[in-house]
Design an enzyme around this catalytic site. Structure first.
Site, PDB file in Angstrom:
ATOM      1  N   ALA B  83      46.722  14.948 -16.650  1.00 44.68           N
ATOM      2  CA  ALA B  83      45.640  15.275 -15.718  1.00 44.68           C
ATOM      3  C   ALA B  83      44.351  15.591 -16.464  1.00 44.68           C
ATOM      4  CB  ALA B  83      46.051  16.467 -14.861  1.00 44.68           C
ATOM      5  N   LYS B  84      44.458  15.991 -17.716  1.00 40.89           N
ATOM      6  CA  LYS B  84      43.303  16.329 -18.544  1.00 40.89           C
ATOM      7  C   LYS B  84      42.344  17.253 -17.804  1.00 40.89           C
ATOM      8  CE  LYS B  84      43.696  12.218 -21.457  1.00 40.89           C
ATOM      9  NZ  LYS B  84      44.709  11.441 -20.714  1.00 40.89           N
ATOM     10  N   ARG B  85      42.881  18.239 -17.130  1.00 38.98           N
ATOM     11  CA  ARG B  85      42.054  19.187 -16.400  1.00 38.98           C
ATOM     12  C   ARG B  85      41.444  20.204 -17.354  1.00 38.98           C
ATOM     13  NH1 ARG B  85      43.169  15.493 -13.081  1.00 38.98           N
ATOM     14  NH2 ARG B  85      43.790  15.937 -10.946  1.00 38.98           N
TER      15      ARG B  85
END
Lengths: 253, 253
Positions: B83-85
């Protein structure tokens, strides 16, 4: 939406208020009420995707419906997906399609960490904006963002100088937290003619007046985001938004 | 899942293959077929949220159902939300709830740019992992990740040294692109006893053998992700996964 059009909206309303649609649990009806009450005082809306994702696919549906509601009823408001995405080329393209094609957002927030090719696919969409995180409003922003580079400048300053070459001021703006007054000055100095999206006034304690003084240009070029202090306001979102806009209007001549 | 359990799976299968479930357009039936065919050769699955979001709320529903399918049928596989949040405290909490409560992922990928308080809410969930981007496989990784800091080390190295203090090796791993052989060595040196998630072999051209040689520890401690070269393989995902795993097995004694 062009920079000129957005600045005209700001000048007309004497407000650069962006309302953060961060409600938990998410609800289309609540969003509609917040939007209807705040639309006269706000020039932009910014749902943060985190709140919608936390409600699962129904939350995501609510986000899509919220966007359609604003687009159909308030077409002159600027619409930001606060997604803070950042991924490589083919994946970035999927995110760009999500926020610019499937949903008709004007802008999406992105993390700069992966560099130019993680933002390039977003720039292929005409009249759409990217909003790059440079200096955020959280305490740990000092972990890396303000760390000093070999050349003597801070990382966030290096990012601004680099990203200034990626796209013009009609396509790329920066996020700068309002909780760091002195630094807003420095960001404005590094990006004298670009829009700044400024969160951190309201619940996080940044000063509207300080932001207006340090960040506003003659044209406008700022969006000040308020989320909780409006959507959770005991006096209601409309009254809260009017009050925030009222603190901005003296800075317009 | 603990580090020990995941390493045991890796040793048993002589494979550290993670299959990236990045199919466009997304489809639960296609995912099920990929999963069933690759499960004997893989120890982990990693859907990238971008592909699911691009299909709107139905795509998000497909993601939820894919997670449930893997959880019920293949409970010993490690499940990563790519998700690379990265967002501030209260928002990060919403993302953590999304991926760890609503969906039962083991791990989520995060961007380090906003610092410790953007990852802390994820660490409140027991037995769940965060996977921090440090050195990615895209060409523009050199824009900032490898930029030199005042102290002489690269930004990504500073991030590893800092994040090593945030959580133990049972909770925090790093993403390192396989396209930079020499740098995998350096990441392994900076994080000698942590899991590394390594994308970039397959379509992006990184070498499985080089990764195994430079990054694998005696225990294992690596996950090598392959997405397109498996899910779009003309010979079928099962045969492709078996072939990738076959290139890993000689490195297990």
């Amino acid at each position: 939406m062009t920079r000129q059009t957005l600045n005209r909206e700001i000048q007309n309303k004497k407000s650069c208020l962006c309302v953060g649609l961060d409600v938990s649990p998410v609800s289309l009806e609540i969003n509609k009420r917040i939007i209807d009450q705040t639309a006269p005082y706000a020039v932009a809306y910014k749902p943060n995707t985190a709140f919608y994702e936390a409600a699962g696919w129904k939350g995501w549906k609510c986000l899509e419906e919220t966007v359609m509601y604003i687009r159909s009823k308030y077409p002159s408001h600027f619409l930001i997906a606060d997604a803070k995405r950042g991924d490589i080329g083919n994946t970035a393209r999927e995110y760009a399609r999500t926020f610019f094609e499937r949903m008709d957002f004007d802008a999406v927030t992105l993390s700069p960490y992966m560099g130019y090719d993680s933002v390039a696919p977003f720039l292929e969409f005409e009249n759409k904006w990217i909003i790059l995180l440079v200096l955020t409003s959280n305490p740990s922003a000092t972990d890396f963002q303000t760390a000093e580079m070999k050349e003597g400048q801070s990382l966030y300053r290096k990012i601004i100088e680099t990203a200034n070459t990626w796209a013009g001021n009609d396509r790329l703006m920066y996020v700068t937290g309002a909780t760091r007054g002195e630094m807003i000055k420095q960001v404005r100095e590094a990006a004298p003619d670009r829009f700044l999206l400024i969160p951190g006034v309201g619940t996080q304690g940044g000063s509207v007046e300080e932001v207006m003084r340090y960040a506003k240009t003659q044209q406008g070029d700022i969006l000040i985001n308020v989320s909780r202090a409006i959507v959770q306001s005991p006096e209601g979102p409309g009254a809260a938004a009017r009050s925030f806009a009222g603190r901005m209007s003296p800075f317009f001549s």
